[in-house]
Design an enzyme around this catalytic site. Structure first.
Site, PDB file in Angstrom:
ATOM      1  N   MET C   1      -3.179  -4.548  -6.990  1.00  0.00           N
ATOM      2  CA  MET C   1      -4.435  -5.253  -6.747  1.00  0.00           C
ATOM      3  C   MET C   1      -4.358  -5.931  -5.406  1.00  0.00           C
ATOM      4  SD  MET C   1      -6.369  -4.776  -9.293  1.00  0.00           S
ATOM      5  CE  MET C   1      -5.724  -3.236  -9.911  1.00  0.00           C
ATOM      6  N   CYS C   2      -5.302  -5.669  -4.561  1.00  0.00           N
ATOM      7  CA  CYS C   2      -4.981  -5.970  -3.187  1.00  0.00           C
ATOM      8  C   CYS C   2      -6.179  -5.919  -2.266  1.00  0.00           C
ATOM      9  CB  CYS C   2      -3.976  -4.944  -2.692  1.00  0.00           C
ATOM     10  SG  CYS C   2      -2.688  -4.628  -3.875  1.00  0.00           S
TER      11      CYS C   2
END
Lengths: 228, 442, 301
Positions: C1-2
């Protein structure tokens, strides 16, 4: 007219200023400059105030708007006008995914294109897109109207309930339980009204096709299991 | 004398037992998977397999009834301007109006308010009765967004973003047409009488990086006043807890597979998720690794039945617990006094789980106007308050015996385990030893 | 997640500013990934030369006298130290020797990536600190990709940071969460790939490298990724001359692209693009699901 510069003013100050507006207050018109893709701009408006945003915004601009008029002179990120109750939100540019998600009322106008999932789970909102919309739009749409002057992507209206969809261009594919339906006079009348309110000119309501629920998934039937 | 051959009695398969055979026949006859309410019914390691180590010579107990044992808890101290102050660490879990009748929701609100604790809305919005009868009300923010509106968001005391539920982590709920009455349909913007399928993902965010932005939006709308909880089903508790914290939660609600639900597939309820007992330590570990234990509060739910369960959950590191199924039983669900009617439905008091069908003789999981008349919300609220009082007294009794002046001072070291499974899951030693299996990983 | 960013320059006059532009893009994505950050810069290629980016937890020890020790091991090389990373430049023909010699003379250093063009820098910490530590702003190049990480299921470590590189001049950044990476990793290990982490994104990088080793170009490898990778993903990948983007068929993770005469840019959010020159007039759009976008300097030339 207060001008709020988001390059120097924290977002929290903008939103709390919008929430503090009382009936009869003089400052009912706000201008927001330098939004530069900020999230949650002008969320939770709870009255008849006007906000002009000069630039592009990030996620959830005008989220849960209730009675405000918000115009974005730029593009909007994901979830613009999510869960709108009433009022008007206008995006001069494009809108990212989830535009108008779960909206309950009011009018969302997108002058450019909208990405995927436009009007997802819509519950009464009216959405007019001057351009095209992406895939999975109006997924599980419950009520309200989605009007698209351009084309629609894959799986339009998948698992649709009672939202009414009008598309003028091509539909890449229809989602489960979504079918083309006849346009009746009341639909033409509603389209005429929505096009006018959305500032659309030179487009006749007869140019649209209507899509709605086949209502085959309304009660579980094993013969429809492939659609789940 | 005639000779009889020794008789070998018929033997049924342990694998294909009577229940399994019946389920195969039912599936073959109907072509529909079984949908039901409640949480897992299979036997899983639970708090029963843990015992407290009371005080004697090495530790000194507190006097029951005389020396104070505090039960209060504050939730939402991280970012919210108005944290929630509760008198007891036992809250009422989210259960929807729609799944439950109006009188049942009112009874929950009344009971919780008498007890100084909170109750929670569900997948169907907030009703005036519920808001009116609940001093502290947590408003659930769900994938369906049924009944979601900013007015109710602002009149809630806390917001619970529901990502998952213990009975069905990764799945969406279902409310069959029988229960979509005019009022329920209106609150959910749905046609009357249709099956309502809830989505499993939120419509406008996916993943913790987007969730962080969603939480910021909710805080901005409510002027950073309300605590924001994130509820997850017990499946990957270490990572989910850590990510909820990173996304900005004030409180993490973690629901094990014994947690109830209004209606979902039996195969889901029985085969997805982890027992509550197995969820707590990894979640607490995640909070400790981030330096957030007791700063972001942890609420545990799923199969909490007694003050002993409460004390054990807190000893393992939870800040509070939530009850759902137990609260329904306290207000009258599955009461043997309706046994004749349960039998007419093909079930028996204690086993009734067809909550989605709306025929509940107790008037709780129904929208039938006649059935719901049977539930007196005032009397039922009192029963819930009595039950919460008993649980609190029980938890205090145990905590005092362990020498604690606050329930939160219970520790894992106050426990031992009766079984290898419980020792491994709760990470407390097998009774009489200093050893537990599975040290060093989950 | 980024948060992920990428910039592919079409106008050579912008090349001296690549590090500056990418640094700003990356820092804007801090909220999406505060755990670690990384950046890959495709710099000028020198004929006959290749370079290896290495990282050490004890740079003071490992990088001291490294040039001399490499020479003694029979490998003439130049070593440029940047904080916890160092760039080893060698003759292109000797690139394969670097790994084996390092494993004996500096067993604790980690290889971040190698090739004729790419340099990869990544560390735990906030993007602004990572950018400053490696002086990314001063770097020039033709294209680059960057990543800010909010770790999901694997550890917050330097090696767990993106970009992931598993082949010469190849690297990948990812936003999302793969759901079949464990099986795929076992399969790739059987085929001879080596893995440094339990990270799902490293599996995606290795998968693309393995596909390209079979003769596919980046665009073709990304197309087959749509069949073989399950879960949610937006990938931005770089090769020596190419730059590609692909989203899974559900396409939930955000992605915004901009194309102008001077560049093609990618950001997880529009915010990442607002400082680019001429962004007001660029074509800005969201990449379609299950659609491969691919630019290549060589093919364009």
């Amino acid at each position: 007219m207060p001008v709020i510069d988001l390059a120097t003013t924290p977002l929290r100050e903008l939103n709390s200023a919008l929430h503090e507006i009382q009936q009869g207050s003089n400052d009912l018109f706000f201008e927001v400059v330098n939004p530069r893709g900020s999230h949650a701009v002008a969320v939770g408006i709870d009255g008849p105030i006007t906000v002009d945003v000069k630039g592009s915004v990030g996620y959830y601009c005008a989220g849960m708007n209730d009675g405000g008029t918000v115009t974005v002179h730029g593009s909007a990120g994901p979830g613009v006008a999510e869960n709108m109750m009433s009022g008007t939100v206008v995006i001069e540019g494009d809108a990212s995914q989830y535009a108008g998600a779960t909206g309950r009322g009011g009018l969302l106008v997108i002058k450019g294109n909208a990405a995927s999932r436009c009007g997802i789970s819509m519950k009464g909102i009216d959405i007019v897109v001057h351009g095209s919309i992406g895939h999975m739009s109006a997924f599980m749409g419950q009520s309200g109207h989605l009007v698209v002057l351009g084309d629609a992507g894959d799986a339009l209206g998948d698992s649709l309930y009672e939202a009414k969809l009008f598309v003028r261009g091509k539909v890449k594919s229809l989602g489960a339980d979504c079918i083309e339906k006849e346009i009746r006079p009341e639909h033409l009348q509603k389209l005429t009204e929505l096009l006018e309110r959305a500032g659309v000119k030179d487009v006749r309501p007869e140019e649209f096709k209507r899509y709605g629920s086949a209502r085959k998934l309304y009660n579980f039937n094993i013969d429809n299991a492939d659609a789940y | 004398m005639s000779y009889h051959n020794p008789y070998t009695p018929p033997r049924k398969s342990a694998t294909f037992d009577d229940y399994t055979l019946a389920e195969i026949r039912r599936a073959a006859a109907t072509g529909i998977y079984d949908i039901r309410g409640a949480g897992t019914k299979r036997k899983v390691p639970h708090f029963d397999d843990l015992l407290f180590l009371g005080a004697s010579i090495s530790r000194y107990p507190l006097e029951g009834y005389r020396e104070k044992c505090d039960t209060s808890v504050v939730l939402g101290t991280r970012f919210a301007r108005k944290p929630i102050h509760l008198k007891i660490p036992i809250t009422i879990a989210g259960m929807s109006f729609g799944a439950l009748s109006g009188p049942a929701k009112e009874a929950l609100g009344r009971g919780a308010t008498i007890s100084g604790t909170s109750t929670t809305t569900g997948d169907g919005g907030m009703t005036d009765e519920e808001r009116g009868h609940s001093e502290t009300l947590v408003y659930q923010y769900l994938p369906s967004r049924y009944g979601m509106n900013p007015k109710d968001l602002r009149r809630a005391d806390a917001i619970e973003v529901v990502v998952g539920q213990g009975a069905k982590p990764g799945g969406g709920g279902m409310l069959l047409g029988q229960k979509i009455s005019d009022r329920v349909a209106n609150m959910r913007n749905l046609p009357k009488g249709i099956d309502q399928r809830s989505a499993c993902r939120h419509p406008d965010w996916t993943g913790p990086d987007d969730l962080e932005i969603k939480i910021m939006e909710l805080r901005e709308i409510t002027d950073w006043e309300k605590p924001i909880y994130i509820k997850v089903g017990g499946a990957r508790p270490y990572y989910d807890t850590a990510l909820a914290v990173k996304a900005g939660a004030d409180v993490v609600v973690l629901d094990g597979m014994q947690g109830g639900t209004a209606a979902t597939q039996d195969v889901f309820i029985e085969n997805v998720g982890m027992p509550t007992l197995a969820c707590i330590r990894p979640a607490v570990q995640a909070l400790q690794d981030l330096g957030m234990h007791r700063k972001v509060q942890l609420i545990i739910s799923g199969g909490i039945r007694s003050g002993a369960d409460v004390a054990k959950a807190l000893a393992l590191g939870a800040d509070a617990v939530a009850i759902g199924t137990a609260a329904l039983v306290a207000i009258g669900d599955n009461d043997p006094k309706w046994e004749d009617e349960y039998r007419k439905l093909g079930t028996t008091a204690g086993a009734y789980d067809d909550w989605h069908e709306g025929k509940d003789p107790a008037g709780i999981t129904t929208q039938d106007p006649e059935l719901m008349q049977r539930l007196d919300p005032v009397a039922a609220g009192r029963r819930l308050a009595n039950y919460l009082k008993v649980m609190t007294l029980e938890a205090q009794t145990i905590a005092r015996a362990c020498g604690k002046n606050h329930l939160h001072n219970l520790e894992p070291e106050d426990l031992c385990a009766l079984t290898m499974e419980a020792a491994a899951m709760a990470q407390v030693p097998l009774a009489g030893t200093s050893w537990y299996p599975g040290k060093g990983g989950f | 997640m980024c948060g992920i960013v990428g910039l592919f320059l079409k106008d050579r006059r912008l090349e001296p500013q690549l590090g500056e532009l990418l640094s700003d893009m990356l820092i804007t994505m801090t909220d999406r990934g505060p755990d670690s950050a990384g950046i890959a810069i495709y710099g000028p290629v020198i004929d006959g030369k290749a370079k290896v980016t290495i990282q050490s937890a004890k740079p003071g020890v490992d990088f001291a006298e490294l040039e001399r020790d490499l020479a003694e091991a029979g490998l003439p090389a130049r070593v440029a130290v940047k904080s916890t990373h160092a760039i080893i430049s060698v003759a292109a023909a000797r690139l394969a020797d670097v790994r084996s010699i390092l494993s004996s003379i500096r067993p604790d250093v980690r290889i971040m990536g190698s090739g004729g063009s790419v340099e990869i820098f990544k560390e735990v910490g906030l993007p602004k600190d990572v950018v400053a530590r490696f002086d990314v702003r001063s770097m020039s190049g033709t294209h680059g990709i960057g990543h800010t990480r909010m770790a999901t299921e694997s550890a917050v470590t330097t090696l767990g940071a993106h970009p992931f590189s598993t082949g010469s001049d190849q690297c990948l950044v990812h936003n999302g969460s793969l759901s079949n990476h464990n099986n795929l990793r076992r399969e790739l290990i059987r085929e001879g790939m080596a893995f440094e982490t339990q990270n799902d994104s490293e599996v995606a990088a290795a998968y693309l490298t393995a596909e390209m080793a079979k003769g596919k170009d980046l665009g073709e490898a990304l197309t087959s990724a749509l069949d073989d990778l399950d879960g949610f993903f937006t990938f931005v990948v770089g090769t020596r001359s190419g730059f590609g983007v692909v989203r899974d068929p559900i396409a939930c993770k955000p992605a915004v692209m901009a194309e102008a005469d001077q560049y093609v840019a990618f950001g997880s959010e529009y915010r990442a693009l607002v400082n680019l020159p001429g962004i007001e007039d660029a074509r800005v759009w969201e990449p379609e699901p299950a659609t491969v976008y691919f630019w290549d300097h060589q093919k364009a030339a």
